[in-house]
Design an enzyme around this catalytic site. Structure first.
Site, PDB file in Angstrom:
ATOM      1  N   ASP A  67     -21.674   5.607  27.710  1.00 57.05           N
ATOM      2  CA  ASP A  67     -21.314   4.555  26.744  1.00 57.05           C
ATOM      3  C   ASP A  67     -22.340   4.410  25.627  1.00 57.05           C
ATOM      4  O   ASP A  67     -22.002   3.979  24.518  1.00 57.05           O
ATOM      5  CB  ASP A  67     -21.134   3.212  27.456  1.00 57.05           C
ATOM      6  N   HIS A 101     -20.661  -2.465  28.735  1.00 55.10           N
ATOM      7  CA  HIS A 101     -20.468  -1.307  29.621  1.00 55.10           C
ATOM      8  C   HIS A 101     -21.813  -0.671  29.980  1.00 55.10           C
ATOM      9  O   HIS A 101     -22.048  -0.302  31.128  1.00 55.10           O
ATOM     10  CB  HIS A 101     -19.574  -0.252  28.966  1.00 55.10           C
ATOM     11  N   TYR A 105     -23.209  -0.311  33.782  1.00 58.34           N
ATOM     12  CA  TYR A 105     -23.622   0.938  34.453  1.00 58.34           C
ATOM     13  C   TYR A 105     -25.111   0.914  34.788  1.00 58.34           C
ATOM     14  O   TYR A 105     -25.530   1.513  35.782  1.00 58.34           O
ATOM     15  CB  TYR A 105     -23.218   2.147  33.605  1.00 58.34           C
ATOM     16  N   GLU A 173     -13.626   8.796  25.069  1.00 58.74           N
ATOM     17  CA  GLU A 173     -13.098   7.602  25.746  1.00 58.74           C
ATOM     18  C   GLU A 173     -11.790   7.941  26.476  1.00 58.74           C
ATOM     19  O   GLU A 173     -11.558   7.486  27.586  1.00 58.74           O
ATOM     20  CB  GLU A 173     -12.863   6.490  24.725  1.00 58.74           C
ATOM     21  N   HIS A 210     -10.047   0.484  22.818  1.00 56.96           N
ATOM     22  CA  HIS A 210     -10.854   1.241  21.852  1.00 56.96           C
ATOM     23  C   HIS A 210     -10.055   2.436  21.330  1.00 56.96           C
ATOM     24  O   HIS A 210     -10.048   2.734  20.134  1.00 56.96           O
ATOM     25  CB  HIS A 210     -12.159   1.756  22.499  1.00 56.96           C
TER      26      HIS A 210
HETATM   27 FE   LIG Z   1     -17.313   1.955  26.929  1.00 53.93          FE
HETATM   28 FE   LIG Z   2     -15.239   2.620  24.424  1.00 52.69          FE
END
Ligand SMILES: [Fe+2]
Ligand SMILES: [Fe+2]
Length: 331
Positions: A67, A101, A105, A173, A210
């Protein structure tokens, strides 16, 4: 036009109200990392087979930096060249989501990989683990291809930028992350790592949006400048998707190299081909593979979890969502 160089500041009259709608929709999906409890997963992790542990360790190593790369491209390229204040509102929101994100993570690695040395190795995977390094190189190649562009003056500049947008939406993505989500949902279908799956559902939802926004941008440019989308451009997109599938199949070979019961390499390859075809369809380009989705757990559980998500949010926070919610056919 959307890709004309400059910094349009005019929100009224609004030229691209559908971008503003995307921004408002994204805000309804607000979630925080603190709402995801990963500690329940620790007992599951201890009971996994060696082959499954290898899969999970590779997966978290991919998540460690994935990300961050997307967020960098967002700032360096999309924000610079999508010349619409309402479009930039959405991109600002997306940047926030990518930051969540990254934090999710980070939390995942801190929880799953308590050993400092192992955790450092996971963050260095883009340099040291060949299957992850290859995916990172693919991303960097498409960042570098537009790195020098400060303004999109020529057709070639605009095509190069569109390829970057398509790469990050459809391949990174829309394919690399979707591949990773499939492993998470496979594990959930086996009754393990429910914490990871619950957080993944929210990430999944964000990533779907997205991708949808990026495809809106592509559609808008296509409406304004149809001559950019010639046969050569289409072929470049197909070649790019095919290369992304190869990268992700190599990652699958690595993850599944010890043989994970219930998840075959050939099914994973078929799933990735199916996803790549859907991305091409969303872009109005003929499919390459004609592969069907072999994973029932990708179709059923997402919709279920998504409705739970909204029920919970509406009752807990009075977020204004009403009506039936399900994944769009494209996802
Ligand atoms: Fe993401
Ligand atoms: Fe994304």
């Amino acid at each position: 036009m959307l890709l004309d160089p400059g910094m349009d500041l005019t929100l009224r009259p609004m030229k691209y109200p559908h971008f503003f709608d995307r921004f408002k929709d994204a805000i309804k999906n607000t979630w925080t990392v603190e709402e995801v409890d990963l500690h329940g997963d620790l007992a599951d992790l201890a009971l996994l087979s060696d082959a499954e542990k290898h899969l999970v360790s590779r997966l978290v190593a991919f998540f460690a930096t994935g990300d961050t790369i997307v967020a960098n491209n967002l700032v360096l390229n999309l924000y610079q060249h999508v010349n619409s204040p309402e479009g930039r509102l959405y991109l600002s929101r997306q940047l926030f989501e990518e930051a969540v994100h990254v934090q999710f993570y980070l939390n995942l690695l801190d929880t799953y990989v308590p050993d400092d040395k192992e955790r450092a190795e996971a963050f260095a995977a883009v340099d040291n683990i060949p299957s992850i390094a290859r995916k990172a190189e693919f991303c960097f190649k498409w960042i570098d291809s537009v790195f020098e562009l400060r303004a999109l003056r020529s057709r070639e500049d605009r095509r190069a930028f569109l390829l970057n947008v398509i790469c990050f939406a459809a391949c990174i993505e829309g394919l690399f992350f979707y591949g990773a989500f499939a492993y998470v949902y496979f594990l959930r279908s086996r009754g393990v790592l429910q914490g990871l799956a619950s957080g993944t559902n929210w990430v999944f939802r964000d990533e779907s949006m997205h991708m949808a926004f990026a495809f809106d941008v592509v559609d808008q440019v296509r409406a304004e400048e149809p001559e950019l989308f010639d046969a050569g451009m289409e072929q470049q997109v197909r070649d790019m998707l095919a290369e992304a599938v190869e990268c992700e199949v190599q990652f699958a070979e690595d993850l599944l190299e010890q043989g994970v019961s219930g998840l075959s390499l050939s099914d994973m390859r078929q799933y990735l081909q199916h996803v790549a075809d859907r991305r091409l369809a969303a872009l109005g380009i003929d499919p390459i593979y004609g592969s069907t989705n072999p994973f029932a757990f990708m179709e059923l559980q997402d919709v279920q979890e998504l409705s739970n998500f909204f029920e919970r949010r509406v009752s807990a926070y009075q977020v204004g969502v009403s009506g039936t919610v399900s994944f769009d056919d494209d996802f």
